[in-house]
Structures are given as structure tokens and as C-alpha cells.
Design an enzyme around this catalytic site. Structure first.
Site, PDB file in Angstrom:
ATOM      1  N   CYS A  42       0.802  -1.237   0.000  1.00  0.00           N
ATOM      2  CA  CYS A  42       0.000   0.000   0.000  1.00  0.00           C
ATOM      3  C   CYS A  42       0.837   1.290   0.000  1.00  0.00           C
ATOM      4  O   CYS A  42       0.433   2.291  -0.591  1.00  0.00           O
ATOM      5  CB  CYS A  42      -0.955  -0.008   1.181  1.00  0.00           C
ATOM      6  SG  CYS A  42      -0.229  -0.633   2.695  1.00  0.00           S
ATOM      7  N   HIS A  66      -2.261   6.721   3.778  1.00  0.00           N
ATOM      8  CA  HIS A  66      -0.822   6.644   4.053  1.00  0.00           C
ATOM      9  C   HIS A  66      -0.116   7.871   3.458  1.00  0.00           C
ATOM     10  O   HIS A  66      -0.485   8.354   2.377  1.00  0.00           O
ATOM     11  CB  HIS A  66      -0.207   5.410   3.393  1.00  0.00           C
ATOM     12  CG  HIS A  66      -0.545   4.101   4.060  1.00  0.00           C
ATOM     13  ND1 HIS A  66      -1.317   3.984   5.185  1.00  0.00           N
ATOM     14  CD2 HIS A  66      -0.165   2.825   3.735  1.00  0.00           C
ATOM     15  CE1 HIS A  66      -1.412   2.705   5.524  1.00  0.00           C
ATOM     16  NE2 HIS A  66      -0.737   1.988   4.660  1.00  0.00           N
TER      17      HIS A  66
END
Ligand SMILES: NC(=O)c1ccc[n+]([C@@H]2O[C@H](COP(=O)([O-])OP(=O)(O)OC[C@H]3O[C@@H](n4cnc5c(N)ncnc54)[C@H](OP(=O)(O)O)[C@@H]3O)[C@@H](O)[C@H]2O)c1
Length: 349
Positions: free
Chosen positions: A149, A242
Site C-alpha cells: 500500500c 498513508h
């Protein structure tokens, strides 16, 4: 009307599995016909087995589906996998051997020499590796993976810059959301009022995957990009989104304007093909001093756009910037679905 492919989701009850279901519910090319999870969930209906943790209601279309073991046969044309890495290798391999295309989000096969680690905007040529899987999976199955990710947003930020100016080195410091650890993930008392400076295996994944993704397909193999990548990863008290603070050194140092232009003008095959999940802009730049922020920017481009800000000359390397993207959409389920859309478009499904 174009064909609708029937899909199975392995690990359907988890954080990424639920994103798959949310993103596929009204998808023009895919319809969810099978769900699989652990023996904790097997034998129940999806509605009974799964505690829905995304906003809104669990889609009606999946409530009654029986949760099955993650083993072939399943009533579907392809599988999306969001299984834990430890069990993904054997399970995904068994689906490919049984003739199913496996579009995986797990880490198990990402670094295998014959497996594409695909970001359609960057390395669609790597799909050629599928030829090398034909002998291994004679029933026509194959495995395609999407990156970790954090790697996805780092690689998307690097791709247009590497193509234009040659990135020699990238130092990335990540601040990663809690949903990246799955459910229940990190214990609340470990993360409230805290930052954890360790995410198992994450730094190694970013460093290895990035150079494979940006590598060149040549004579049936990938030559890793000749780039030094250094990553330090932190878990922070954020639900989704993120972030990576990146410092870059270039072979041909661009002006600040040229660097910004390369990022802003980045478009690629998914945009040309107008794939359903492809954002109009894979990258947007925010010029405000306080952006990007997870809360404000994670849903850019329906969660598929990487937002970049804080672009400045750096006093150690050449430039610095901060990138942000949605970890369970661009970083996981959305990435895998975009991969599947590309495979349909190129005739591999
Ligand atoms: N979260 C992210 O942002 C993210 C991003 C990129 C990649 N990934 C990767 O995606 C995968 C799933 O992550 P996640 O965050 O969704 O994890 P999660 O919330 O813990 O979900 C795990 C899923 O796998 C199932 N499962 C667990 N053990 C199993 C077993 N022994 N046999 C069959 N099924 C089993 C679980 O079923 P039960 O509900 O029945 O236990 C659940 O459906 C991992 O490989 C992870 O590294 C996650």
C-alpha cells in the site's frame, strides 16, 4: 452491453475484502458471485460472518452469499485475493493451477520473477511476464499482483520523474494509517498518544518492490530500476490514508517548474483507455503549505489519485515532497480492480 465477469473474493470479510465489495457493487464489468474467508466465517452467510466496518450499509447483493473456504472450485471467472501473506502463497497458487486468473493484493507472489507487480499507469508492459506462467498453469490460470500500500504511492510519485530526469536515489519516510494493519490491527492502547516506528516487513517491501515496478521489461524478465531506495515506516493514529515524506536525487536535476510539470501532466494507458477505476489525474499537486493531509486528501479521485505537496529544493538531496494516498483503495482493492480492468481491456480476461 459488455460481458460481466463473475468474481470471487478471498479474504472477503477483512478490511481490504470489504473495500473490494464496496468498489465492485455497481461495477460495470464485474459482479461478486463468491466470497471466501477463514473457518471462523465459513458456513455462515456473508451478512452473518462479516461485521461491516466501512461507512454506509453492507451491500444487499452480498448479504446472502455463503462464505466458503478459499479453495477451488468457486463459482466465478476470476478471484481477487486479500488473504494474509502467510496463507496466500499456497491458496493463490491452487486457484491459478485450477485455471483461475488470480488478481492478488497479498505479498506472497509479488517478487516472483514471472509475476507482474502491476501499476497500470507505470508498467503495463510487465503483463508480458504472463507468458512465462503458461507452462506452470496449463489450465489457463495466472497470478497478477499489486504492490504494498505504501509502495504504490511512492512508485506513482517516482514514475513520471524517473522517466523524465532519472531518479538516482529516493529516501522515503512513511506515516501509515491504522486500516493498513487490517482488523483488529494495532491495539488501541499501543497507538493512542503514540507513533510506532516499526511495521514488520514494510521497509524491505518498499525498497524491493519499487525497483521492480520501475524496472524495464527486457527479454522476458524485469531489469530492476538502477535506483537506491531507502524506507523508514511508522504507524500513526490515522484511520485511512498513508503518507510518505520523500527526498529525491536525480541523474539530471530538473528545475522546480519542470519537476512540477512532470508530475502534473502525468497520464498513462488507464486514462487513455478510460478504465472505469482510473482517475482522470493519477497525481494532483496541492500548493497549500499544510497539504496533503489524510483527512482532506485521501479521497481525491475516488481514492485513486495520489496527492503531492510540499515540493521544495532539499539541502541534502535535490528535492523533497510529501505524497499521500488512500491505502485500502489506491493502495489495495482499487489497485487490484484497476489491474483487472486493464487485463480485460488488453484481452487477458
Ligand atoms: N489493509 C491494507 O491497507 C492493505 C493494503 C495492501 C495490502 N494488504 C494486504 O491484504 C491482505 C489482507 O489485509 P486486510 O487488511 O484486509 O486483513 P484483515 O482485515 O485481517 O482480513 C483478513 C482476511 O483474510 C481472512 N483470513 C484470515 N486467515 C485466514 C485463513 N487461515 N484462511 C482463510 N482466510 C483467512 C479473514 O477471514 P475471517 O474474517 O474469517 O478471519 C479476512 O477475510 C494482507 O495480505 C495485507 O498485507 C492490506
Amino acid at each position: 452491453m459488455s460481458k460481466k465477469y463473475r468474481v470471487g473474493i478471498l479474504g472477503a470479510t477483512g478490511m481490504v475484502g470489504q473495500r473490494f465489495i464496496e468498489l465492485l457493487v455497481d461495477h460495470p464489468q464485474f459482479t461478486v458471485t463468491a466470497v471466501a474467508a477463514s473457518d471462523r466465517s465459513q458456513g455462515k452467510s456473508f451478512g452473518e460472518a462479516c461485521t461491516w466496518r466501512l461507512s454506509g450499509e453492507m451491500p444487499e447483493a452480498v448479504r446472502a452469499l455463503p462464505v466458503q473456504p478459499p479453495a477451488p472450485p468457486l463459482d466465478c471467472d476470476l478471484v481477487f485475493s486479500s488473504l494474509p501473506g502467510e496463507i496466500a502463497r499456497e491458496t493463490e497458487g491452487s486457484f491459478a493451477a485450477a485455471g483461475y486468473p488470480v488478481i492478488s493484493n497479498s505479498s506472497a507472489f509479488r517478487m516472483d520473477e514471472d509475476v507482474p507487480l502491476l501499476i497500470p499507469e507505470i508498467n503495463h508492459q510487465h503483463i508480458e511476464l504472463l507468458r512465462r506462467q503458461e507452462a506452470k498453469y496449463p489450465k489457463g490460470g495466472y497470478i497478477v499482483t499489486n504492490p504494498n500500500c505504501s509502495t504504490i504511492m511512492i512508485a506513482l510519485a517516482l514514475a513520471p520523474l524517473h522517466a523524465a530526469f532519472g531518479v538516482e536515489a529516493c529516501v522515503a519516510t512513511t506515516l501509515q494509517a491504522l486500516s493498513g494493519a487490517g482488523y483488529p490491527g494495532v491495539a488501541s492502547l499501543d497507538i493512542i498518544d503514540n507513533v510506532l516506528p516499526f511495521i514488520g516487513g514494510e521497509e524491505e517491501k518498499i525498497e524491493a518492490e519499487t525497483v521492480k515496478i520501475l524496472g524495464r521489461f527486457s527479454e522476458s524478465r524485469i531489469e530492476p530500476a538502477p535506483m537506491a531506495v531507502s524506507a523508514q515506516c511508522h504507524r500513526v493514529n490515522v484511520s485511512d490514508g498513508h503518507m510518505a515524506a520523500m527526498r529525491l536525487k536525480f541523474a539530471r536535476k530538473p528545475s522546480l517548474d519542470d519537476l512540477r510539470d512532470a508530475l502534473m501532466s502525468f497520464r498513462s494507458l488507464p486514462q487513455e483507455l478510460t478504465l472505469h477505476s482510473a482517475p482522470d489525474k493519477p497525481i494532483v499537486i496541492r500548493d497549500e503549505e499544510t497539504r496533503p493531509q489524510p483527512k482532506l486528501d485521501r479521497n481525491a479521485g475516488n481514492g485513486m489519485t495520489v496527492t503531492i505537496g510540499r515540493i521544495k529544493p532539499d539541502s541534502v538531496l535535490d528535492y523533497r515532497l510529501v505524497a499521500l494516498s488512500h491505502n485500502t483503495i489506491r493502495g489495495a482493492a482499487g489497485a487490484a480492480i484497476l489491474n483487472a480492468e486493464l487485463l480485460v481491456s488488453l484481452g487477458h480476461l
